[in-house]
Enzyme design. Sequence first.
Site, PDB file in Angstrom:
ATOM      1  N   LEU A   1      -1.184   3.363   8.225  1.00 35.43           N
ATOM      2  CA  LEU A   1      -0.722   4.156   6.967  1.00 35.43           C
ATOM      3  C   LEU A   1       0.836   4.785   7.158  1.00 35.43           C
ATOM      4  O   LEU A   1       1.273   4.806   8.391  1.00 35.43           O
ATOM      5  CB  LEU A   1      -1.434   5.722   7.077  1.00 35.43           C
ATOM      6  CG  LEU A   1      -2.909   5.372   6.388  1.00 35.43           C
ATOM      7  CD1 LEU A   1      -3.888   6.590   7.057  1.00 35.43           C
ATOM      8  CD2 LEU A   1      -3.123   5.169   5.163  1.00 35.43           C
ATOM      9  N   ALA A   2       1.574   4.896   6.478  1.00 37.16           N
ATOM     10  CA  ALA A   2       3.023   5.268   6.141  1.00 37.16           C
ATOM     11  C   ALA A   2       3.448   6.251   7.161  1.00 37.16           C
ATOM     12  O   ALA A   2       4.307   6.543   7.961  1.00 37.16           O
ATOM     13  CB  ALA A   2       3.675   5.359   4.863  1.00 37.16           C
TER      14      ALA A   2
ATOM     15  N   GLY B   1     -12.716  -7.344  -1.928  1.00 35.76           N
ATOM     16  CA  GLY B   1     -12.248  -6.542  -0.713  1.00 35.76           C
ATOM     17  C   GLY B   1     -12.327  -5.165  -1.574  1.00 35.76           C
ATOM     18  O   GLY B   1     -11.395  -4.698  -2.365  1.00 35.76           O
TER      19      GLY B   1
ATOM     20  N   GLY C   1      -7.705  -2.608  -2.220  1.00 36.19           N
ATOM     21  CA  GLY C   1      -8.677  -3.513  -3.671  1.00 36.19           C
ATOM     22  C   GLY C   1      -8.976  -2.329  -4.529  1.00 36.19           C
ATOM     23  O   GLY C   1      -8.801  -2.691  -5.907  1.00 36.19           O
TER      24      GLY C   1
ATOM     25  N   HIS D   1      -6.587  32.198  -7.343  1.00 33.53           N
ATOM     26  CA  HIS D   1      -7.517  31.798  -8.186  1.00 33.53           C
ATOM     27  C   HIS D   1      -6.643  31.518  -9.532  1.00 33.53           C
ATOM     28  O   HIS D   1      -5.718  32.513  -9.941  1.00 33.53           O
ATOM     29  CB  HIS D   1      -8.666  32.836  -8.577  1.00 33.53           C
ATOM     30  CG  HIS D   1      -9.463  32.675  -9.908  1.00 33.53           C
ATOM     31  ND1 HIS D   1     -10.481  31.781  -9.485  1.00 33.53           N
ATOM     32  CD2 HIS D   1      -9.442  33.212 -10.772  1.00 33.53           C
ATOM     33  CE1 HIS D   1     -11.064  31.756 -10.634  1.00 33.53           C
ATOM     34  NE2 HIS D   1     -10.423  32.524 -11.714  1.00 33.53           N
TER      35      HIS D   1
ATOM     36  N   THR E   1       7.705  -3.696  13.527  1.00 36.68           N
ATOM     37  CA  THR E   1       7.793  -4.742  12.243  1.00 36.68           C
ATOM     38  C   THR E   1       6.828  -4.845  11.203  1.00 36.68           C
ATOM     39  O   THR E   1       6.568  -5.840  10.432  1.00 36.68           O
ATOM     40  CB  THR E   1       7.829  -6.062  13.050  1.00 36.68           C
ATOM     41  OG1 THR E   1       6.976  -6.188  14.073  1.00 36.68           O
ATOM     42  CG2 THR E   1       9.368  -6.397  13.652  1.00 36.68           C
TER      43      THR E   1
ATOM     44  N   VAL F   1     -18.082 -13.776  -0.550  1.00 34.91           N
ATOM     45  CA  VAL F   1     -17.536 -14.709  -1.307  1.00 34.91           C
ATOM     46  C   VAL F   1     -17.323 -15.971  -0.687  1.00 34.91           C
ATOM     47  O   VAL F   1     -17.004 -16.098   0.428  1.00 34.91           O
ATOM     48  CB  VAL F   1     -15.870 -14.442  -1.517  1.00 34.91           C
ATOM     49  CG1 VAL F   1     -15.107 -15.260  -2.634  1.00 34.91           C
ATOM     50  CG2 VAL F   1     -16.019 -13.057  -2.485  1.00 34.91           C
TER      51      VAL F   1
ATOM     52  N   GLU G   1      16.967  -4.943   9.980  1.00 37.72           N
ATOM     53  CA  GLU G   1      15.934  -5.149   8.855  1.00 37.72           C
ATOM     54  C   GLU G   1      16.269  -6.499   8.348  1.00 37.72           C
ATOM     55  O   GLU G   1      17.302  -6.706   7.916  1.00 37.72           O
ATOM     56  CB  GLU G   1      15.898  -4.099   8.051  1.00 37.72           C
ATOM     57  CG  GLU G   1      15.227  -4.101   6.509  1.00 37.72           C
ATOM     58  CD  GLU G   1      13.787  -4.533   6.799  1.00 37.72           C
ATOM     59  OE1 GLU G   1      12.869  -3.758   7.678  1.00 37.72           O
ATOM     60  OE2 GLU G   1      13.322  -5.639   6.512  1.00 37.72           O
TER      61      GLU G   1
HETATM   62  P1  FAD Z   1       6.531  -1.762   7.314  1.00 37.25           P
HETATM   63  O1  FAD Z   1       6.620  -0.929   6.316  1.00 37.25           O
HETATM   64  O2  FAD Z   1       5.666  -3.029   7.179  1.00 37.25           O
HETATM   65  O3  FAD Z   1       8.011  -2.165   7.694  1.00 37.25           O
HETATM   66  C1  FAD Z   1       8.275  -3.257   8.418  1.00 37.25           C
HETATM   67  C2  FAD Z   1       9.653  -4.021   8.358  1.00 37.25           C
HETATM   68  O4  FAD Z   1      10.002  -4.661   9.372  1.00 37.25           O
HETATM   69  C3  FAD Z   1       9.708  -4.660   7.136  1.00 37.25           C
HETATM   70  O5  FAD Z   1      10.864  -4.378   6.134  1.00 37.25           O
HETATM   71  C4  FAD Z   1       9.968  -6.112   7.409  1.00 37.25           C
HETATM   72  O6  FAD Z   1      10.878  -6.816   6.836  1.00 37.25           O
HETATM   73  C5  FAD Z   1      10.847  -5.750   8.781  1.00 37.25           C
HETATM   74  N1  FAD Z   1      10.600  -6.731   9.836  1.00 37.25           N
HETATM   75  C6  FAD Z   1       9.579  -7.482  10.430  1.00 37.25           C
HETATM   76  N2  FAD Z   1       9.839  -8.487  11.309  1.00 37.25           N
HETATM   77  C7  FAD Z   1      11.414  -8.313  11.402  1.00 37.25           C
HETATM   78  C8  FAD Z   1      12.334  -8.985  12.166  1.00 37.25           C
HETATM   79  N3  FAD Z   1      11.862  -9.968  13.248  1.00 37.25           N
HETATM   80  N4  FAD Z   1      13.598  -8.593  12.191  1.00 37.25           N
HETATM   81  C9  FAD Z   1      13.845  -7.660  11.110  1.00 37.25           C
HETATM   82  N5  FAD Z   1      13.087  -6.975  10.425  1.00 37.25           N
HETATM   83  C10 FAD Z   1      11.634  -7.381  10.676  1.00 37.25           C
HETATM   84  N6  FAD Z   1       0.168   4.008   3.127  1.00 37.25           N
HETATM   85  C11 FAD Z   1       0.018   5.104   3.023  1.00 37.25           C
HETATM   86  O7  FAD Z   1       0.167   5.743   3.796  1.00 37.25           O
HETATM   87  N7  FAD Z   1      -0.183   5.602   1.765  1.00 37.25           N
HETATM   88  C12 FAD Z   1      -0.309   4.698   0.550  1.00 37.25           C
HETATM   89  O8  FAD Z   1      -0.528   5.025  -0.410  1.00 37.25           O
HETATM   90  C13 FAD Z   1      -0.428   3.167   0.978  1.00 37.25           C
HETATM   91  N8  FAD Z   1      -0.448   2.442   0.022  1.00 37.25           N
HETATM   92  C14 FAD Z   1      -0.376   1.001   0.418  1.00 37.25           C
HETATM   93  C15 FAD Z   1      -0.493   0.144  -0.866  1.00 37.25           C
HETATM   94  C16 FAD Z   1      -0.439  -1.226  -0.478  1.00 37.25           C
HETATM   95  C17 FAD Z   1      -0.696  -2.052  -1.479  1.00 37.25           C
HETATM   96  C18 FAD Z   1      -0.126  -1.764   0.758  1.00 37.25           C
HETATM   97  C19 FAD Z   1       0.081  -3.200   1.101  1.00 37.25           C
HETATM   98  C20 FAD Z   1      -0.053  -0.803   1.978  1.00 37.25           C
HETATM   99  C21 FAD Z   1      -0.135   0.541   1.651  1.00 37.25           C
HETATM  100  N9  FAD Z   1       0.004   1.526   2.515  1.00 37.25           N
HETATM  101  C22 FAD Z   1      -0.195   2.758   2.449  1.00 37.25           C
HETATM  102  C23 FAD Z   1       0.383   1.201   3.813  1.00 37.25           C
HETATM  103  C24 FAD Z   1       1.939   1.379   4.344  1.00 37.25           C
HETATM  104  O9  FAD Z   1       2.837   0.766   3.552  1.00 37.25           O
HETATM  105  C25 FAD Z   1       2.205   0.784   5.880  1.00 37.25           C
HETATM  106  O10 FAD Z   1       1.017   1.574   6.629  1.00 37.25           O
HETATM  107  C26 FAD Z   1       3.634   1.096   6.038  1.00 37.25           C
HETATM  108  O11 FAD Z   1       4.590   0.646   5.323  1.00 37.25           O
HETATM  109  C27 FAD Z   1       3.737   0.648   7.672  1.00 37.25           C
HETATM  110  O12 FAD Z   1       5.055   1.095   8.181  1.00 37.25           O
HETATM  111  P2  FAD Z   1       5.796   0.287   9.132  1.00 37.25           P
HETATM  112  O13 FAD Z   1       7.079   1.175   9.480  1.00 37.25           O
HETATM  113  O14 FAD Z   1       4.817   0.238  10.582  1.00 37.25           O
HETATM  114  O15 FAD Z   1       5.756  -1.129   8.698  1.00 37.25           O
END
Ligand code: FAD
Length: 460
Positions: free
Chosen positions: A310-311, A172, A177, A434, A135, A229, A31
């Site tokens: 989504l997370a 957005g 948004g 209920h 990533t 926009v 990371e």
């Molecule tokens: P990420 O969480 O983006 O993690 C990727 C990681 O890889 C990062 O830490 C980055 O630093 C690392 N990385 C990248 N390239 C490299 C490299 N070359 N070497 C080492 N490390 C690297 N989802 C929900 O389910 N519920 C919510 O309420 C929600 N709210 C959100 C609100 C906002 C404002 C935003 C922007 C997103 C939200 N999401 C939500 C979406 C959610 O955050 C993402 O879907 C989720 O974090 C994706 O997980 P991931 O593990 O794929 O990637």
Amino acid sequence: MKDLVIVGGGPGGYTAAIRARQLGMETALIEKDHLGGTCLNRGCIPTKTYCQNAAVLRHIHNSQEFNIEVGQVRFDMAGARQRKDNVVTRLVSGVEKLLKDHGVEKIKGRAVLLDKNTVLVDGQIIQTRNLLIATGSIHALPPLPVLDPEMVVNSDQLLELIEVPARLAIIGGGVVGLEFAGIFSAFGSQVTVLEYQPELLPAMDLELGKRLRVFMKKQKIIIHTGTVVERIESPYSPWQVTATGKYGAIHVQADRVLIATGRKAYTDGLNLHQLGIVTDDRGFIRVDRHMATNIEGVYAIGDVTGGAMLAHAASAEGVAAVENMAGIMATVPYHAIPACVFTSPEIASVGLSEEEAKSGRIAFRTGKCQFAGNGKALAMGEPDGMIKVLADQEDSIIGVHIIGPHASDLIMEGTLLVQNRMKVHEVAGIIHPHPTLSEALLEAVLDVKGEAIHLSPPRR
Ligand code: FAD
């Protein structure tokens, strides 16, 4: 030689790392920034922390309904940001500890893929049998003139403000948004949302966006849909957003402008193309149903592969990828990934929308229940919204769509119904306690067959 190297410590990457250790794989996680990725540091958790600030403020403003008089209210944005940072720090250190306790080797640095078995991190070479790319994604900015990070911000930057902007324009009207629209409106900003599509939340069942629009207008949020926009400029303060809407030119004065127009795959500097890893035309890594890329032993999950973004989808994909590496055939139930929008009221969805069912030529019936007739919702003073259920010709539940109080909690029952393709009569036999909001879901399911108890029959 490691069994698995994971690049990216977001909810996809760190969940995969823990599952890999449970399956006995020697695992390293790379990371470059903070563990927890977008979700913990700049996404789900920071926004939901602010959503709670907004909810408390709304309760205070609404206190007279509960016969409680409250004195002068002062909101401290800098304090709220500190609270948000404390929540984030606590969760990030929790992930750090979990990885350590499970025996995952954590490597800090930016990874470059040299070949399918070799990763370079700050001069260190790591050999691995399997590689997992997790990533994530970053903001996709529209082709608008120069962004001044002081005033024209993305969601990362908006989260770091220590003062509430008097006027906030949001470009957005999707999930990000609208969550910020609800948050900053409650904090005291005059919020204007500009959305290109004809409805808010265009990716969800359209009835949800239509209804949310009504509730947001009540919160004095100004909404322009079907709006392009064109310019964001500031010869003098304030900034002016110029757009073209259905009825001509729109000029919005704003102290801050949030660009929330979607996200794109983050693969910068990874060396993907050198390895021959195939991406789609938008840059998302292509994977099969086992999360495998076109290169043997290289898998990809989460936002970098597009899809639900989504997370919880990223985490589920992480588990599936690792299980497949270990020889356990695993897939992700994509037909039942719940999605939540933390506006006021909340929105949550699972399964097919009406529009998707129609375009897939799937015959369906709907059942609905309004929260205005639900005892718990009335007692809570939150009667706005409804639940809609879609069932196919065999009476299997194929979609659940909620706008209303605690929609994000209620959707879990909908997810069970959709994932297990449960039939209307099976749900009818499940006793719902209920008085709870869940009774509205039971009534919406019963209404599919015109058998809801607390709805008057249609007039003959
Ligand atoms: P990420 O969480 O983006 O993690 C990727 C990681 O890889 C990062 O830490 C980055 O630093 C690392 N990385 C990248 N390239 C490299 C490299 N070359 N070497 C080492 N490390 C690297 N989802 C929900 O389910 N519920 C919510 O309420 C929600 N709210 C959100 C609100 C906002 C404002 C935003 C922007 C997103 C939200 N999401 C939500 C979406 C959610 O955050 C993402 O879907 C989720 O974090 C994706 O997980 P991931 O593990 O794929 O990637």
